[in-house]
Design a protein around this motif. Structure first.
Motif, PDB file in Angstrom:
ATOM      1  N   ASN A 123       0.981  -1.183   0.087  1.00 42.20           N
ATOM      2  CA  ASN A 123       0.134   0.142   0.126  1.00 42.20           C
ATOM      3  C   ASN A 123       0.834   1.107  -0.027  1.00 42.20           C
ATOM      4  O   ASN A 123       1.355   1.645   1.174  1.00 42.20           O
ATOM      5  CB  ASN A 123      -0.946   0.092   1.164  1.00 42.20           C
ATOM      6  N   THR A 150      -1.902   4.772   1.298  1.00 48.03           N
ATOM      7  CA  THR A 150      -2.290   5.102   2.597  1.00 48.03           C
ATOM      8  C   THR A 150      -1.371   4.003   3.534  1.00 48.03           C
ATOM      9  O   THR A 150      -1.693   4.347   4.716  1.00 48.03           O
ATOM     10  CB  THR A 150      -3.539   5.342   2.809  1.00 48.03           C
ATOM     11  N   GLY A 151      -0.693   3.429   3.028  1.00 50.22           N
ATOM     12  CA  GLY A 151       0.123   2.304   3.973  1.00 50.22           C
ATOM     13  C   GLY A 151       1.268   2.638   4.455  1.00 50.22           C
ATOM     14  O   GLY A 151       1.936   3.849   4.021  1.00 50.22           O
ATOM     15  N   ARG A 191      -0.414  -4.251   9.162  1.00 54.19           N
ATOM     16  CA  ARG A 191      -1.874  -5.047   8.622  1.00 54.19           C
ATOM     17  C   ARG A 191      -1.588  -5.771   7.373  1.00 54.19           C
ATOM     18  O   ARG A 191      -1.167  -5.297   6.391  1.00 54.19           O
ATOM     19  CB  ARG A 191      -3.004  -4.242   8.515  1.00 54.19           C
ATOM     20  N   GLU A 236      -5.265 -10.039   8.806  1.00 49.05           N
ATOM     21  CA  GLU A 236      -6.596  -9.916   8.670  1.00 49.05           C
ATOM     22  C   GLU A 236      -7.039 -10.814   7.314  1.00 49.05           C
ATOM     23  O   GLU A 236      -6.938 -10.665   6.144  1.00 49.05           O
ATOM     24  CB  GLU A 236      -7.116  -8.466   8.086  1.00 49.05           C
ATOM     25  N   PRO A 275     -11.840  -6.390   2.826  1.00 50.96           N
ATOM     26  CA  PRO A 275     -11.293  -5.405   3.912  1.00 50.96           C
ATOM     27  C   PRO A 275     -11.118  -4.152   3.008  1.00 50.96           C
ATOM     28  O   PRO A 275     -10.936  -3.962   1.826  1.00 50.96           O
ATOM     29  CB  PRO A 275     -10.066  -6.099   4.363  1.00 50.96           C
ATOM     30  N   GLU A 276     -11.149  -3.154   3.923  1.00 53.16           N
ATOM     31  CA  GLU A 276     -11.190  -1.711   3.372  1.00 53.16           C
ATOM     32  C   GLU A 276      -9.622  -1.529   2.908  1.00 53.16           C
ATOM     33  O   GLU A 276      -8.835  -1.725   3.664  1.00 53.16           O
ATOM     34  CB  GLU A 276     -11.466  -0.595   4.292  1.00 53.16           C
ATOM     35  N   ARG A 325      -7.533   0.995   2.321  1.00 51.56           N
ATOM     36  CA  ARG A 325      -6.682   1.904   2.932  1.00 51.56           C
ATOM     37  C   ARG A 325      -6.382   1.563   4.297  1.00 51.56           C
ATOM     38  O   ARG A 325      -5.207   2.328   5.027  1.00 51.56           O
ATOM     39  CB  ARG A 325      -7.434   3.299   3.044  1.00 51.56           C
ATOM     40  N   ASN A 326      -6.746   0.617   4.843  1.00 49.32           N
ATOM     41  CA  ASN A 326      -6.578   0.143   6.251  1.00 49.32           C
ATOM     42  C   ASN A 326      -5.405  -1.085   5.946  1.00 49.32           C
ATOM     43  O   ASN A 326      -5.025  -1.427   7.111  1.00 49.32           O
ATOM     44  CB  ASN A 326      -7.752  -0.313   6.865  1.00 49.32           C
ATOM     45  N   ILE A 327      -4.910  -1.613   4.997  1.00 56.69           N
ATOM     46  CA  ILE A 327      -4.173  -2.612   4.866  1.00 56.69           C
ATOM     47  C   ILE A 327      -2.840  -2.131   4.320  1.00 56.69           C
ATOM     48  O   ILE A 327      -2.679  -1.373   3.483  1.00 56.69           O
ATOM     49  CB  ILE A 327      -4.767  -3.571   3.449  1.00 56.69           C
ATOM     50  N   ASP A 328      -1.616  -2.555   5.014  1.00 56.75           N
ATOM     51  CA  ASP A 328      -0.312  -2.276   4.596  1.00 56.75           C
ATOM     52  C   ASP A 328       0.173  -3.504   3.473  1.00 56.75           C
ATOM     53  O   ASP A 328       0.951  -2.877   2.367  1.00 56.75           O
ATOM     54  CB  ASP A 328       0.434  -2.424   5.932  1.00 56.75           C
ATOM     55  N   TRP A 344      -0.783  -6.822   0.911  1.00 56.92           N
ATOM     56  CA  TRP A 344      -1.835  -7.657   0.542  1.00 56.92           C
ATOM     57  C   TRP A 344      -1.356  -8.856  -0.165  1.00 56.92           C
ATOM     58  O   TRP A 344      -0.758  -8.821  -0.997  1.00 56.92           O
ATOM     59  CB  TRP A 344      -3.092  -6.902  -0.327  1.00 56.92           C
TER      60      TRP A 344
END
Length: 570
Positions: free
Chosen positions: A342, A345-346, A409, A440, A447-448, A450-453, A455
């Protein structure tokens, strides 16, 4: 269905009489089963209804009746196990076989592979999870893409040599670089009998505008009956190729869809969905198919709980027909599993973190933290680029460890044969650097971003063509959501330049290089794909495709002909 208690009662009688037909009085049965005369009669009647025994009562009290055993103890256990298998109850099937995995394997193998039912040819395949999302207009995983290709048709399609061929459109022409015309086949019907109309096609094509790959669609209309015109904002000399994508399949109009359309979709392809639940998917050959009707009448995909999949086939990543020796007809996945960082935002928004993650949790580093039986079972091979043979990521020593303000995350698909293992390996590696990880997992609800660092993803491209990267990059990779706008626009422009023929060939190599060098993507593993044939060799043309399956509509069963009996008849 017979109960486990009835099986125990049968086994008690079978063991008492050593499986031998015997003359016996009803009172003897009551003593053996510890029940009343009335219950003994009920049990004997049920056993006879199941076909396990034959009970010939004698007239008159005190006279001997005849008890004949029609099944052995093993036969009855296997019969019950088969019934449990039909209900998807693999745990109970294993229990009635005395928890013997070898017995369960033998029973399951009798149900898998090629079957003949009432003169029809049926193929049963095992798989490790249900496939309830088969609507091509929604996000799909690799296997769902393959199944949807059996259910739906598009204006165009790729043949077995991955060349563009007619499908619902029997021909087409470019009126200009921004205007294409497609001529539809008349008389095509959906699986439910609805006639395919130009309005159906227009509705499906208009839905494509929501995809980046088709964002250049300006207008779709019909100038006359059975003709579809597509006007574009930008030149596209390869539009017929783009229309072979799964997202471009023609679906039933929205107003005609039932509530469960995603799991029970209706298309115009060679196979129709007969049933689909968490136990099995059944595809039935569509007699009204406008092309060549499939030769195999029915395909069943059995969903075997991951806890029991190991007794059926060595790799839950391959739709194998039987537990036969691995096929030598294998090929590498045309893509790879990868880490999507990310950078929007990560944590990887910081270039130092992006570089650190690319060097610490790439395929080379992860390989040594994975169980070797998993590596061998799934046929994993370290990836240094997003396609086999590409080398864009060279492992280098870590100079400095950035300071994390909180746990990283990591998101991954829960029902996947390798992703949970990779997630645990990432946790172990980063913990060595004092970095905590928060995992997660998800099934259907994403999942959203922007909340994941980080994937964990699989490319899942459906062909070996280099230009298959276009659809993946623009719509299925997640790069648009987790990358910078400038980089995504630069890669999108490369695709547009190719479509306008400003480039002589698709810039796959350049896109792959930039994705890895920018630390947007960290390649991890390639895997071997193959289809194991049935041991009889009867199934013909079962060639593994880029999705790890074979085209159901192209296979056929070669009959076993006894030449001696043929000569005798002559």
């Amino acid at each position: 269905m017979s109960s486990p208690r009835l099986r125990v009662q049968f086994e008690t009688l079978f063991q008492h009489f050593n499986g031998q037909n015997s003359a016996v009085q009803l009172d003897d049965i009551t003593e053996i089963l510890f029940c009343t005369r009335r219950n003994a009669r009920i049990v004997l009647n049920k056993l006879e209804e199941e076909g396990w025994i034959e009970w010939i009562p004698a007239a008159g009290r005190g006279k001997q009746s005849q008890l004949n055993f029609k099944r052995s103890k093993g036969d009855v256990s296997e019969n019950l196990a088969r019934r449990y298998l039909e209900e998807g109850k693999f745990g109970k099937a294993l229990a009635v076989l005395d928890s013997d995995p070898a017995k369960l394997t033998q029973v399951i193998q009798g149900y898998l592979g090629l079957q003949h039912q009432q003169g029809e040819q049926v193929i049963r395949l095992p798989y490790y999870r249900p496939m309830l999302a088969l609507n091509p207009q929604q996000p799909m995983r690799r296997s769902e893409i393959h199944i949807s290709q059996q259910i739906f048709s598009g204006l165009t399609k790729l043949d077995e040599h991955e060349q563009v061929q007619p499908d619902l459109a029997h021909t087409w022409e470019a009126l200009s670089p921004t205007h294409w015309r497609f001529y539809l086949r008349p008389g095509v019907r959906f699986h439910n009998g609805e006639l395919l109309t130009t309005e159906c096609v227009i509705e499906s094509l208009n839905h494509l505008k929501s995809f980046n790959l088709f964002a250049h669609l300006k207008r779709v209309f019909s100038p006359t009956a059975w003709v579809i015109d597509i006007e574009l904002f930008r030149p596209d000399c390869f539009l017929p190729l783009a229309l072979t994508e799964s997202a471009a399949k023609i679906v039933l109009p929205q107003r005609l869809r039932a509530e469960h359309y995603d799991s029970h979709p209706i298309g115009t392809g060679p196979y129709a969905v007969e049933s689909n639940d968490d136990k099995r998917l059944i595809l039935r050959a569509f007699d009204g198919y406008f092309g060549f009707r499939p030769l195999v009448d029915q395909v069943e995909v059995w969903f075997i709980d991951d806890a029991y999949s190991w007794v059926v086939y060595p790799s839950v990543s391959k739709p194998m027909l039987t537990k036969a020796p691995p096929s030598d007809r294998v090929d590498l996945d045309p893509g790879c599993t990868f880490l999507l960082l990310n950078k929007r935002t990560g944590i990887a928004k910081d270039p130092r973190w992006a570089e650190f993650l690319a060097q610490t949790i790439n395929g080379f580093q992860l390989f040594h933290h994975l169980p070797q039986d998993t590596v061998m079972d799934l046929g994993l091979l370290q990836a240094f680029g997003i396609k086999p043979g590409w080398i864009d990521l060279m492992p280098e020593p870590i100079n400095q460890v950035p300071v994390a303000k909180g746990p990283l995350r990591v998101a991954y698909q829960a029902k996947h044969p390798i992703f949970p293992v990779i997630a645990e390996a990432i946790t172990l590696i980063l913990r060595q650097y004092g970095i905590e990880v928060e995992l997660e997992s998800y099934d259907t609800t994403l999942p959203e971003p922007r909340n994941i660092d980080i994937w964990i993803k699989a490319m899942g491209i459906s062909t070996k063509r280099d230009d298959a990267l276009a659809g993946w990059l623009l719509d299925y990779s997640g790069i648009e959501l987790m990358g910078s706008d400038d980089e995504f626009q630069r890669w999108s422009q490369l695709v547009d330049d190719w479509r306008a023929k400003r480039l002589s060939e698709f810039p796959a190599r350049e896109i792959g290089r930039q994705l890895v060098h920018s630390r947007q993507v960290v390649p991890m593993f390639h895997c071997w794909l193959g289809v194991n044939q049935d041991q009889s060799g009867a199934l013909q043309n079962a060639k593994c495709n880029a999705l790890g399956w074979f085209d159901f509509s192209q296979v056929w069963v070669k009959p076993q002909i006894n030449l001696d009996s043929t000569n005798e008849k002559n």
